[in-house]
Design a protein around this motif. Sequence first.
Motif, mmCIF file in Angstrom:
data_model
loop_
_atom_site.group_PDB
_atom_site.id
_atom_site.type_symbol
_atom_site.label_atom_id
_atom_site.label_comp_id
_atom_site.label_asym_id
_atom_site.label_seq_id
_atom_site.Cartn_x
_atom_site.Cartn_y
_atom_site.Cartn_z
ATOM 1 N N PRO A 1 -8.074 -22.416 -51.816
ATOM 2 C CA PRO A 1 -7.118 -22.750 -50.563
ATOM 3 C C PRO A 1 -7.983 -22.271 -49.507
ATOM 4 O O PRO A 1 -8.555 -21.504 -49.311
ATOM 5 N N THR B 1 -0.169 -13.123 -39.938
ATOM 6 C CA THR B 1 -0.256 -14.133 -38.612
ATOM 7 C C THR B 1 -1.811 -13.603 -38.044
ATOM 8 O O THR B 1 -2.257 -12.503 -37.766
ATOM 9 N N SER C 1 -8.735 -21.023 -45.766
ATOM 10 C CA SER C 1 -8.215 -19.495 -45.371
ATOM 11 C C SER C 1 -6.975 -19.598 -44.506
ATOM 12 O O SER C 1 -6.211 -18.577 -44.440
ATOM 13 N N ILE C 2 -6.960 -20.418 -43.221
ATOM 14 C CA ILE C 2 -5.797 -20.164 -42.364
ATOM 15 C C ILE C 2 -4.449 -20.481 -43.175
ATOM 16 O O ILE C 2 -3.496 -19.548 -43.070
ATOM 17 N N PRO C 3 -4.130 -21.671 -43.816
ATOM 18 C CA PRO C 3 -3.060 -21.752 -44.728
ATOM 19 C C PRO C 3 -2.914 -20.837 -45.722
ATOM 20 O O PRO C 3 -1.728 -20.280 -45.828
ATOM 21 N N TYR C 4 -3.809 -20.334 -46.177
ATOM 22 C CA TYR C 4 -3.662 -19.228 -47.228
ATOM 23 C C TYR C 4 -3.281 -17.965 -46.666
ATOM 24 O O TYR C 4 -2.062 -17.432 -47.144
ATOM 25 N N TYR C 5 -3.761 -17.553 -45.604
ATOM 26 C CA TYR C 5 -3.178 -16.191 -45.068
ATOM 27 C C TYR C 5 -2.087 -16.422 -44.303
ATOM 28 O O TYR C 5 -1.137 -15.550 -44.579
ATOM 29 N N GLN C 6 -1.322 -17.546 -43.860
ATOM 30 C CA GLN C 6 -0.267 -17.882 -43.341
ATOM 31 C C GLN C 6 0.779 -17.847 -44.536
ATOM 32 O O GLN C 6 1.920 -17.084 -44.293
ATOM 33 N N SER C 7 0.557 -18.275 -45.582
ATOM 34 C CA SER C 7 1.239 -18.362 -46.835
ATOM 35 C C SER C 7 1.551 -16.930 -47.452
ATOM 36 O O SER C 7 2.648 -16.595 -47.894
ATOM 37 N N GLN C 8 0.788 -15.947 -46.943
ATOM 38 C CA GLN C 8 0.888 -14.605 -47.494
ATOM 39 C C GLN C 8 1.585 -13.905 -46.236
ATOM 40 O O GLN C 8 1.582 -12.320 -46.327
#
Length: 98
Positions: free
Chosen positions: A18, A30, A20-27
Motif C-alpha cells: 500500500p 498521524t 505510505s500515507i494511507p498505510y500509516y493513517q490506517s495504523q
Amino acid sequence: MKNAKPKYAGKFSRKDLPPSIPYYQSQGITLKGTGAWRDAICPFHPDTKPSLRVNIEKGAYRCMVCGARGGDVLAFHQHKHGLNFVEACKQLGAWVVQ
Ligand SMILES: [Zn+2]
C-alpha cells in the motif's frame, strides 16, 4: 525430496504494497509536516512529541529517540505487529500465490 513443496508457495510483490500515507493513517499514525520526511508520534516507545520520521516516498521510518527504523511499510508492519516477513506481506496484500 525432488518434488518437495516450498515452505511458502508464493512470493513478495513490492508493487502491491500500500502507499505510505494511507498505510500509516490506517495504523493510527498521524503524519505532520510537508516534504518527503514527515513527523509522527512513535508507536514503539512512550512518545510525547513527534520523534518518528516517516519518508512518504519509500515508506521508511526512523525514530530519533528509541532507534526504531525500517526501510518500508512492510518493515513497519512486521515491527508493529510482531509478524514475520511472509505474514506481513500477506496482511498487506503484497503476497502473490503462484
Ligand atoms: Zn521511538
